[in-house]
Structures are given as C-alpha cells and as structure tokens.
Design a protein around this motif. Structure first.
Motif, PDB file in Angstrom:
ATOM      1  N   LEU A  12       0.589  -1.217  -0.045  1.00 20.14           N
ATOM      2  CA  LEU A  12       0.045  -0.073   0.041  1.00 20.14           C
ATOM      3  C   LEU A  12       0.935   1.139   0.020  1.00 20.14           C
ATOM      4  CD1 LEU A  12      -2.591  -1.143   2.565  1.00 20.14           C
ATOM      5  CD2 LEU A  12      -3.201  -0.633   0.326  1.00 20.14           C
ATOM      6  N   ALA A  13       0.329   2.204  -0.729  1.00 22.48           N
ATOM      7  CA  ALA A  13       0.785   3.565  -0.688  1.00 22.48           C
ATOM      8  C   ALA A  13       0.450   4.284   0.592  1.00 22.48           C
ATOM      9  CB  ALA A  13       0.563   4.619  -2.153  1.00 22.48           C
ATOM     10  N   THR A  14       1.145   5.332   0.794  1.00 19.05           N
ATOM     11  CA  THR A  14       0.785   5.963   1.871  1.00 19.05           C
ATOM     12  C   THR A  14       0.566   7.624   1.442  1.00 19.05           C
ATOM     13  OG1 THR A  14       2.182   4.956   3.548  1.00 19.05           O
ATOM     14  CG2 THR A  14       1.250   7.030   4.290  1.00 19.05           C
ATOM     15  N   PRO A  15      -0.820   7.779   1.467  1.00 20.34           N
ATOM     16  CA  PRO A  15      -1.125   9.302   0.830  1.00 20.34           C
ATOM     17  C   PRO A  15      -0.721  10.258   1.779  1.00 20.34           C
ATOM     18  CG  PRO A  15      -3.019   7.888   0.710  1.00 20.34           C
ATOM     19  CD  PRO A  15      -2.053   7.264   1.436  1.00 20.34           C
ATOM     20  N   PHE A  16      -0.587  11.619   1.406  1.00 20.97           N
ATOM     21  CA  PHE A  16      -0.044  12.504   2.126  1.00 20.97           C
ATOM     22  C   PHE A  16      -0.996  13.889   1.662  1.00 20.97           C
ATOM     23  CE2 PHE A  16       4.168  10.312   1.766  1.00 20.97           C
ATOM     24  CZ  PHE A  16       4.110  10.180   3.196  1.00 20.97           C
ATOM     25  N   ARG A  28      -7.436   5.406   3.774  1.00 21.42           N
ATOM     26  CA  ARG A  28      -8.682   4.487   4.092  1.00 21.42           C
ATOM     27  C   ARG A  28      -9.565   4.044   2.575  1.00 21.42           C
ATOM     28  NH1 ARG A  28     -10.670   3.686   9.399  1.00 21.42           N
ATOM     29  NH2 ARG A  28      -9.594   4.855  10.976  1.00 21.42           N
ATOM     30  N   LYS A  29      -9.600   5.299   1.879  1.00 23.74           N
ATOM     31  CA  LYS A  29     -10.185   5.141   0.555  1.00 23.74           C
ATOM     32  C   LYS A  29      -9.430   4.256  -0.114  1.00 23.74           C
ATOM     33  CE  LYS A  29     -11.784   7.907  -3.271  1.00 23.74           C
ATOM     34  NZ  LYS A  29     -11.853   9.311  -4.014  1.00 23.74           N
ATOM     35  N   LEU A  30      -8.116   4.301  -0.218  1.00 22.98           N
ATOM     36  CA  LEU A  30      -7.322   3.297  -0.881  1.00 22.98           C
ATOM     37  C   LEU A  30      -7.426   1.870  -0.368  1.00 22.98           C
ATOM     38  CD1 LEU A  30      -5.219   2.834  -3.024  1.00 22.98           C
ATOM     39  CD2 LEU A  30      -3.421   3.416  -1.304  1.00 22.98           C
ATOM     40  N   VAL A  31      -7.412   1.741   0.853  1.00 25.34           N
ATOM     41  CA  VAL A  31      -7.623   0.389   1.354  1.00 25.34           C
ATOM     42  C   VAL A  31      -8.866  -0.102   0.914  1.00 25.34           C
ATOM     43  CG1 VAL A  31      -7.653  -1.239   3.455  1.00 25.34           C
ATOM     44  CG2 VAL A  31      -5.994   0.775   3.194  1.00 25.34           C
ATOM     45  N   ARG A  32      -9.832   0.550   0.877  1.00 26.86           N
ATOM     46  CA  ARG A  32     -11.274   0.182   0.616  1.00 26.86           C
ATOM     47  C   ARG A  32     -11.433  -0.152  -1.085  1.00 26.86           C
ATOM     48  NH1 ARG A  32     -13.089   4.226   4.057  1.00 26.86           N
ATOM     49  NH2 ARG A  32     -13.598   5.576   2.335  1.00 26.86           N
ATOM     50  N   HIS A  33     -10.765   0.642  -1.572  1.00 27.46           N
ATOM     51  CA  HIS A  33     -10.493   0.499  -3.250  1.00 27.46           C
ATOM     52  C   HIS A  33      -9.778  -1.083  -3.694  1.00 27.46           C
ATOM     53  CE1 HIS A  33      -9.258   0.964  -7.371  1.00 27.46           C
ATOM     54  NE2 HIS A  33      -8.174   1.056  -6.956  1.00 27.46           N
ATOM     55  N   VAL A  34      -8.715  -1.382  -2.901  1.00 25.55           N
ATOM     56  CA  VAL A  34      -8.201  -2.397  -3.223  1.00 25.55           C
ATOM     57  C   VAL A  34      -8.885  -3.863  -2.698  1.00 25.55           C
ATOM     58  CG1 VAL A  34      -5.877  -1.388  -3.261  1.00 25.55           C
ATOM     59  CG2 VAL A  34      -6.570  -2.453  -1.049  1.00 25.55           C
ATOM     60  N   VAL A  35      -9.439  -3.459  -1.593  1.00 21.22           N
ATOM     61  CA  VAL A  35     -10.133  -4.541  -0.941  1.00 21.22           C
ATOM     62  C   VAL A  35     -11.386  -5.080  -1.812  1.00 21.22           C
ATOM     63  CG1 VAL A  35     -11.964  -5.352   1.087  1.00 21.22           C
ATOM     64  CG2 VAL A  35      -9.774  -4.170   1.740  1.00 21.22           C
ATOM     65  N   LEU A  42      -3.045  -7.438   2.874  1.00 21.52           N
ATOM     66  CA  LEU A  42      -2.825  -5.875   2.745  1.00 21.52           C
ATOM     67  C   LEU A  42      -1.362  -5.592   3.414  1.00 21.52           C
ATOM     68  CD1 LEU A  42      -6.140  -4.554   3.852  1.00 21.52           C
ATOM     69  CD2 LEU A  42      -5.045  -4.727   1.588  1.00 21.52           C
ATOM     70  N   VAL A  43      -0.534  -4.858   2.814  1.00 22.03           N
ATOM     71  CA  VAL A  43       0.757  -4.785   3.394  1.00 22.03           C
ATOM     72  C   VAL A  43       1.276  -3.337   3.606  1.00 22.03           C
ATOM     73  CG1 VAL A  43       3.362  -5.249   2.985  1.00 22.03           C
ATOM     74  CG2 VAL A  43       1.482  -6.919   2.252  1.00 22.03           C
ATOM     75  N   PRO A  44       0.831  -2.364   4.513  1.00 24.97           N
ATOM     76  CA  PRO A  44       1.207  -0.979   4.891  1.00 24.97           C
ATOM     77  C   PRO A  44       2.567  -1.143   5.329  1.00 24.97           C
ATOM     78  CG  PRO A  44      -0.074  -2.219   6.718  1.00 24.97           C
ATOM     79  CD  PRO A  44       0.114  -3.143   5.698  1.00 24.97           C
ATOM     80  N   THR A  48       6.829   0.859  -0.826  1.00 22.74           N
ATOM     81  CA  THR A  48       5.883   1.545  -1.420  1.00 22.74           C
ATOM     82  C   THR A  48       5.136   2.504  -0.559  1.00 22.74           C
ATOM     83  OG1 THR A  48       5.568  -0.379  -3.026  1.00 22.74           O
ATOM     84  CG2 THR A  48       3.826   1.588  -2.923  1.00 22.74           C
ATOM     85  N   GLY A  49       5.025   2.243   0.710  1.00 28.73           N
ATOM     86  CA  GLY A  49       4.402   2.944   1.794  1.00 28.73           C
ATOM     87  C   GLY A  49       5.291   4.288   2.179  1.00 28.73           C
ATOM     88  N   GLU A  50       6.588   4.385   1.582  1.00 26.28           N
ATOM     89  CA  GLU A  50       7.373   5.328   2.037  1.00 26.28           C
ATOM     90  C   GLU A  50       7.883   5.260   3.751  1.00 26.28           C
ATOM     91  OE1 GLU A  50       6.834   9.436  -0.089  1.00 26.28           O
ATOM     92  OE2 GLU A  50       5.113   8.428  -0.588  1.00 26.28           O
ATOM     93  N   ALA A  51       7.864   3.978   4.032  1.00 29.77           N
ATOM     94  CA  ALA A  51       8.022   3.911   5.385  1.00 29.77           C
ATOM     95  C   ALA A  51       9.375   4.387   6.162  1.00 29.77           C
ATOM     96  CB  ALA A  51       8.133   2.159   5.762  1.00 29.77           C
ATOM     97  N   ALA A  52      10.488   4.689   5.180  1.00 27.52           N
ATOM     98  CA  ALA A  52      11.580   5.266   5.460  1.00 27.52           C
ATOM     99  C   ALA A  52      11.527   6.796   5.957  1.00 27.52           C
ATOM    100  CB  ALA A  52      12.482   5.369   4.411  1.00 27.52           C
ATOM    101  N   THR A  53      10.427   7.387   5.533  1.00 26.66           N
ATOM    102  CA  THR A  53      10.232   8.719   5.879  1.00 26.66           C
ATOM    103  C   THR A  53       8.919   8.863   6.751  1.00 26.66           C
ATOM    104  OG1 THR A  53       9.295   9.105   3.637  1.00 26.66           O
ATOM    105  CG2 THR A  53      11.605   9.780   4.220  1.00 26.66           C
TER     106      THR A  53
END
Length: 300
Positions: A12-16, A28-35, A42-44, A48-53
């Motif tokens: 999953l991406a992390t929107p800002f 939340r909208k993105l998670v509902r979209h993929v579900v 699901l992998v947050p 891709t989720g920019e975990a490093a920042t």
C-alpha cells in the motif's frame, strides 16, 4: 503458526496532504478500493508506503486504519529497519496491534554478513514470539542480496514463513522455489515478474500495480496460479505498459501520480523523493487508458 500469503498482496501507498501530513481519509479510501478489487493481503508501511520517511509517531494510525478497513483480510505490516532493536520494537508493536504478520526487509546500509542476517531475524522473532515474519529481499534498495544459501539458514527459524523476493533475478527465484521447504512460501515482489515467478513456483505476488488496478492484477495472479496460461499471459501483456510506467522513476513516485489520476490521493511524496516529471505522467495516463486490447476496465 499459519499465515497463508498465497494470491495477491498489495504494497500500500501512504497518501499525504498538501501540508505533508499522512492523509488518513485518503489511505482508508485506498484500502477500501483494493479490498473491493479482490486483493488477499494488505501490506502497509513497506517501501511503497514510504516507510523510511514515516515518523514513529505516525505508524500506529496507519496500521489502525488498515486493520479497520481490511474487511477480514490479513494485514502484514512493514517493520524492517537497519537497526535490529528498532526492527524488533516495530515488529513487537505490530503484533500487539493485531496484525497477522510482519514484512521485515534485510538491513540496509550496514552490510551484514550471512551470520549477521541470521542473528538479525532471530532477534526480531524473539521480540515477537509466535509472530509470522516475511523476509523481504530487495537488493536494489538495500545494497545486499539475500542469497538462496543464506535464506536456507533463515528457514530454520519457525517464525520465518515466507520471502518476498525482489531481486529481479529469475534464476535466483527459481532456485529458491526448487529448495523451498514444506510450509514456507515464495512471493514475487515485482509485478513484471509475477507470471514468470509463479511459473517456477511462487505462490503469489506483493504488488505495486494493485494499488491502481486491484481487480485486473488479482485476475492475472489467479489465472497464473490456476495454470490458465493463455489468460494470464493476456492480462500480463495488457498490464505491462502500466507496470513499466510505474517504475520509470523510483517507486512510489509514479504510483502517486497514478493515484492522483484515479482520484485516490494527492500526487505527493516526502523528500528526498519529489513528484513525477511530465514524461512519466504522460506515460501513466496513456497506460491507464490503453492496454493491449483497449481501455483497461475500471481505469478511467
């Protein structure tokens, strides 16, 4: 311990927001979209989720939102860090929050030896007893390739249940599949190698593409796993221009531009990443509108 990761997982991406904060409503909208699109896992908080920042103080809200919107699907939280104590802390926290498992990238920057990798994952497992761990091999980001020989040592840890293999080396992927112990799982970490990886023994895909087109990606993975090669190949060829466009610049720069095109989030990344350039946006728009057989269903 059991954790079935076969099928389609989405990184999953992390929107800002424009102010640079995590946009939880958009997430939340993105998670509902993929579900709704039929993803299995699901992998947050991965690459891709920019975990490093993502700040430590932001992680819990992202995980909570994912757990609340997951519709009963497993949530595997990215908890990797190059400092073993930090990775252990994040993994223990993910377990306590109710995640199904953790995606733990090989330590970057430090350049650990094979014995260091074994000790790293042992320490992470010890911090969260009984919690399933997915080893994540992505040498393009870490500067370290997890070889099949070293992975064989990691399989001895009962909490290591799967590997997300993003080396881009099909020969290595095939060797991992050939030597895979019973009860362990091999997952492709690259959309464009999913079909080939499943053909040699992978059981699923951890996908970037599925943020945008979860239904089409799920259909490709399912067709490949069912042995319907003609349909899997057709879908792969249809989706390949978009797969390629998503990696014209560092992930998730193009993905964020694609999410914007689909109304699933702002085209915003955190420094040191910057938004996609005009050429990338043009390729994305073309790929989202035109697949090998015309308009990709549900794209635009």
């Amino acid at each position: 311990m059991t954790l079935d990761l076969s099928g389609l997982s989405v990184a999953l991406a992390t929107p800002f927001t424009p102010a640079g904060e995590v946009d939880l409503p958009a997430f939340r909208k993105l998670v509902r979209h993929v579900v709704a699109g039929g993803v299995d896992v699901l992998v947050p908080l991965g690459s891709t989720g920019e975990a490093a920042t993502i700040l430590d103080s932001e992680r819990d809200a992202i995980v909570d939102a994912c757990l609340e919107e997951c519709g009963g699907r497993p949530v595997v939280v990215g908890t990797g860090h190059n400092a073993t104590r930090h990775a252990a802390m994040w993994t223990r926290r993910a377990q306590g929050m109710g995640a199904a498992g953790a995606l733990v990238v090989t330590p970057y920057y430090n350049k650990p030896t094979p014995s260091g990798l074994v000790a790293h994952y042992a320490a992470v497992a010890e911090a969260a007893p009984g919690f399933p761990l997915v080893v994540y091999n992505v040498p393009g980001r870490t500067g370290l390739n997890l070889t099949p020989a070293t992975l064989a040592r990691l399989w001895d840890n009962p909490q290591v249940v799967a590997v997300k293999e993003s080396s881009g080396n099909l020969a290595q992927i095939a060797e991992i599949a050939r030597t895979l112990p019973k009860g362990k799982q091999l997952l492709s970490g690259d959309d464009n190698l999913a079909l080939a990886s499943i053909a040699v023994g992978a059981e699923g895909l951890v996908s970037v593409l599925a943020n945008l087109l979860p239904g089409e990606t799920a259909a490709m993975v399912a067709s490949a796993r069912e042995g319907n090669l003609a349909e899997a190949r057709r879908l792969h060829q249809q989706l390949l221009p978009l797969m390629d466009a998503l990696f014209l610049e560092s992930n998730p720069i193009p993905l964020k531009a694609g999410l914007k095109l689909l109304g699933l989030g702002e085209d915003l990344v955190r420094l040191p990443l910057v938004p996609a350039d005009a050429a990338t946006r043009k390729r994305l728009a073309e790929a989202l509108c035109l697949g090998a057989e015309g308009t990709i269903p549900g794209a635009m």
